[in-house]
Design an enzyme around this catalytic site. Structure first.
Site, short mmCIF file in Angstrom:
data_model
loop_
_atom_site.label_atom_id
_atom_site.label_comp_id
_atom_site.label_asym_id
_atom_site.label_seq_id
_atom_site.Cartn_x
_atom_site.Cartn_y
_atom_site.Cartn_z
N TYR A 1 -7.70 -17.00 -35.80
CA TYR A 1 -8.63 -16.81 -36.89
C TYR A 1 -8.16 -15.70 -37.83
CZ TYR A 1 -12.94 -16.25 -39.41
OH TYR A 1 -13.85 -16.19 -40.41
N HIS B 1 -23.11 -15.52 -41.32
CA HIS B 1 -21.89 -15.50 -40.52
C HIS B 1 -22.12 -14.96 -39.11
CE1 HIS B 1 -19.38 -15.96 -44.22
NE2 HIS B 1 -18.83 -16.80 -43.39
N ARG C 1 -9.48 -21.30 -49.20
CA ARG C 1 -8.97 -21.18 -47.85
C ARG C 1 -9.19 -22.50 -47.12
NH1 ARG C 1 -13.42 -19.72 -43.97
NH2 ARG C 1 -11.79 -19.25 -42.46
N ASN D 1 -10.13 -24.39 -43.40
CA ASN D 1 -10.73 -24.18 -42.10
C ASN D 1 -10.65 -25.53 -41.38
OD1 ASN D 1 -12.01 -22.87 -40.05
ND2 ASN D 1 -14.05 -22.92 -41.00
N GLU E 1 -11.52 -28.49 -43.70
CA GLU E 1 -12.33 -28.12 -44.86
C GLU E 1 -11.48 -27.30 -45.81
OE1 GLU E 1 -16.56 -27.53 -42.47
OE2 GLU E 1 -15.59 -25.82 -43.41
N TYR F 1 -16.12 -22.48 -29.30
CA TYR F 1 -16.80 -22.35 -30.58
C TYR F 1 -16.63 -23.62 -31.42
CZ TYR F 1 -17.62 -20.89 -35.38
OH TYR F 1 -18.05 -20.81 -36.66
N LYS F 2 -15.45 -24.19 -31.37
CA LYS F 2 -15.20 -25.39 -32.16
C LYS F 2 -15.68 -26.65 -31.44
CE LYS F 2 -11.46 -23.46 -34.97
NZ LYS F 2 -11.97 -23.54 -36.36
#
Ligand code: FES
Lengths: 321, 346
Positions: free
Chosen positions: B37, B193, B223, B225, B265, B316-317
């Site tokens: 990250y 966040h 960016r 993601n 994304e 998390y993903k």
């Protein structure tokens, strides 16, 4: 990546003296296209090629955001300042090609406000010229209180009264007219936001009274560009680029860094946006912090400096640039 | 020449596919064999021809189908599109931005003509030809943000900037990866966040916020993601978790190639001129494993990235359930040879 602003190539389309101290400048795009849309309260940074030095001064856009065929700024002559306003007054004429930045807004309207209460002092009227035009165009509720030294120095006062009538209140110092601030601040409807632009003393006074009278800080907006102050020359070492430079008496630290060929980020050049923040690696001496960005704790720590307005007195200073 | 728009679905029979040149233009998000990250923000400038960055607002072969899917989501759940009252001006800003960019990039599909405040917008793929008064909401069938984002691929968060913070005060969010506009609306940058792990060093967020609040007009940033989705489902919202969550248990060694999708994304950040807000378009690209591995470099590299992903991040993903099956399947395509630097296929 440098976060400096994108540039616009413009030509000075008109120069209009407004009163004994203030002159208005009009800019159009050299390619004849419309200028970028902006919002009330935005400023542009004007690049001035003054002999072999480049000055960069921020000025609020005062035209209506609803018309971007041209940008207008008003410059108050400052005979004891560092020379930017004198350059504008003496050397800038219609037809001159100049470079200005894209608009940047660090003093925008809070569009949630039910009412916008504006307080202007002197040349601090300029951002309100655009904000009132924007609000008038969208049916927004505003009230402007404007203090000036004398009627003849009430820059655009007549125009504003003509446009907005009783929504504009004037106060002249020479007639001893003063804003009854406590009463004004105590009598506003819920949902009012307060905006103030003018000399530092006025801004502090208004912010203090608003705080005392219980206005939440999110509803109090102010714009004060500290012009960089002249001072004794000092030397700085830039650790990343490996240069040692001298900051002249009339030069800001930011300008000296730029003159050395390093391209640090900036937006306001007035100590308010935070963009130029730089880490101090070591120092022996004392800082003269003139910014409105760092906290008091940051100032005391000696770890950070805002090169656009701050200076240094002492033996040595090493910055991370 | 123009784009040939595909007829396809993102639900039920899942007919979504990428054509061969869309596989090659897929924004593969890994430029090395591992992933961590980071605040990987860069200027959003035009990129190579034939890439998703050829135009700053990308329109591709999935446009019409995505817009139909969005209409279905909105019909079921109108709260996917919300705008607090002070955000209408920002909606007009966004309408102008998207119309300008789409007309500029794809003149054969979109045309914008302005005569002062009288604007005419022609959107040929969706069969729209509307004339309206810019700034007058009563001249459009929806509010300005809803009107234009029903015609633009990707989700859109419009952020108000005040008190040195950003506030999620408007948005059109129908293709999101497990978050909800209805939950986040009105929150500030730190509030929305709050659930991200591994980035709990607040420092990253303070720097990111500082960067975003300084985004300049005329200087957008971007960016990438990524995450993974089972089945080509655009709408993986918390509201619909009961529909897509159980899909994760359906991955088998036989169907990995068809079911598992990499979801990328492309997020960009733009300063809006009239409102001084920031718009944050989140454009979602999907590719199924069978399509992705047609590019051997991507197959090798994805294997290594997924295999070495820290456990917390994988959780998390949401990859935990099918990660071993996926790694096993991808490992057969990794001959151990080095991958070339950069994102693109060889
Ligand atoms: S440039 Fe804005 S604080 Fe220095």
């Amino acid at each position: 990546m440098s976060t400096g602003t994108t540039k616009l190539d413009v030509v000075v389309s008109d120069v209009v003296p407004v009163n004994e101290l203030v002159t208005r400048f009009h800019f159009r795009r050299r390619d004849g296209e419309l200028l970028p849309t902006f919002s009330g309260g935005a400023h542009v940074v004007v690049e001035m090629r003054d002999g072999n030095r480049t000055r960069l001064n921020p000025y609020s856009l005062m035209g209506s955001p609803l018309d971007t065929r041209e940008y207008t700024i008003s410059v108050r002559r400052d005979d004891i300042g560092r020379g930017g306003s004198l350059f504008m007054h003496r050397s800038v004429h219609a037809g001159l090609e100049m470079v200005i930045s894209y608009p940047v807004n660090l003093f925008s309207l809070d569009l949630r406000a039910k009412k916008h209460l504006m307080l202007a002092g002197g040349i601090g009227i300029t951002p309100f010229m655009a904000q009132t035009a924007q609000l008038a165009g969208s049916g927004g509720n505003f009230e402007l209180h404007y203090t000036c030294r004398t009627a003849s120095l009430g820059t655009y006062a007549d125009l504003l009264q003509q446009r907005y009538g009783r929504r504009v209140r004037l106060y002249h110092d020479d007639r001893n007219e003063r804003v009854d601030l406590d009463r004004l601040l105590s009598s506003q409807p819920l949902g009012t936001h307060l905006y103030v632009c003018g000399p530092a003393g006025m801004i502090n006074w208004v912010r203090d009274r608003a705080a005392v009278l219980g206005w939440p800080s999110e509803t109090v907006h102010f714009e004060h560009f500290a012009a960089p102050q002249p001072g004794a020359p000092f030397d700085v070492t830039l650790a990343v680029s490996g240069k040692t430079i001298r900051v002249g008496e009339q030069q800001s630290l930011l300008e000296a860094i730029e003159a050395a060929g390093v391209d640090p980020p900036y937006l306001c050049r007035g100590g308010v946006c935070g963009q130029c923040e730089t880490n101090v690696i070591s120092y022996d001496g004392k800082f003269i912090h003139n910014d409105h960005w760092l906290s008091e704790e940051d100032h005391r720590s000696g770890c950070k400096i805002m090169p656009c307005v701050s200076r240094f007195e002492g033996k040595s200073l090493v910055l991370e640039r | 020449m123009g784009i040939t728009f595909r007829k396809e679905t993102f639900r039920d029979d899942y007919t979504f596919r990428n054509s061969p040149d869309h596989i090659r233009r897929f924004p593969f998000p890994f430029n090395e064999d591992s992933y961590m990250y980071a605040v990987n923000i860069e200027p959003h400038v035009v990129g190579p021809k034939g890439s998703v960055l050829e135009n700053l607002i990308d329109v591709d072969e999935h446009y019409v189908a995505e817009m139909q899917d969005r209409a279905l989501v909105l019909a079921e759940d109108p709260l996917r599109c919300q705008s607090l009252p002070h955000m209408t001006l920002a909606g007009w800003d966004l309408l102008e931005l998207l119309m300008e960019q789409q007309a500029l990039g794809y003149p054969e599909h979109f045309t914008l003509t302005r005569d002062g405040d009288r604007w005419r917008w022609i959107n040929r793929p969706l069969g729209i030809d509307d004339t309206f008064t810019f700034g007058d909401t009563s001249t459009l069938p929806y509010g300005p943000m809803e009107y234009i984002t029903r015609q633009s691929q990707g989700d859109f968060c419009i952020l108000d900037q005040r008190d040195g913070n950003l506030w999620m005060d408007a948005g059109m969010v129908t293709t999101q990866a497990d978050w909800s506009l209805d939950f986040d609306i009105g929150m500030n940058f730190f509030e929305w966040h709050a659930p991200v792990p591994l980035a709990h060093e607040k420092g990253i967020f303070i720097r990111a916020l500082k960067f975003l609040t300084n985004i300049q007009q005329g200087k957008p940033a971007r960016r990438l993601n990524w995450t993974m989705t089972i089945n080509p489902r655009l709408d993986t919202s918390p509201e619909n978790y009961h529909k897509w969550g159980p899909d994760r248990a359906t991955v088998t060694p036989e169907n990995v190639g068809q079911k598992v999708h990499l979801r990328v994304e492309l997020q960009s950040f733009w300063r809006l001129p009239r409102s001084n807000g920031i718009v944050f378009p989140i454009r979602c690209y999907l590719i199924k494993m069978d399509e992705l591995v047609t590019q051997p470099k991507w197959a090798r590299r994805l294997h290594r990235v997924i295999r070495d992903l820290p456990e917390e991040l994988a959780t998390y993903k949401g990859l935990t359930r099918y990660r071993p099956t996926l790694i096993e399947w991808l490992s057969k395509l990794d001959d151990g040879s080095p991958t070339s630097p950069g994102f693109g296929p060889d």
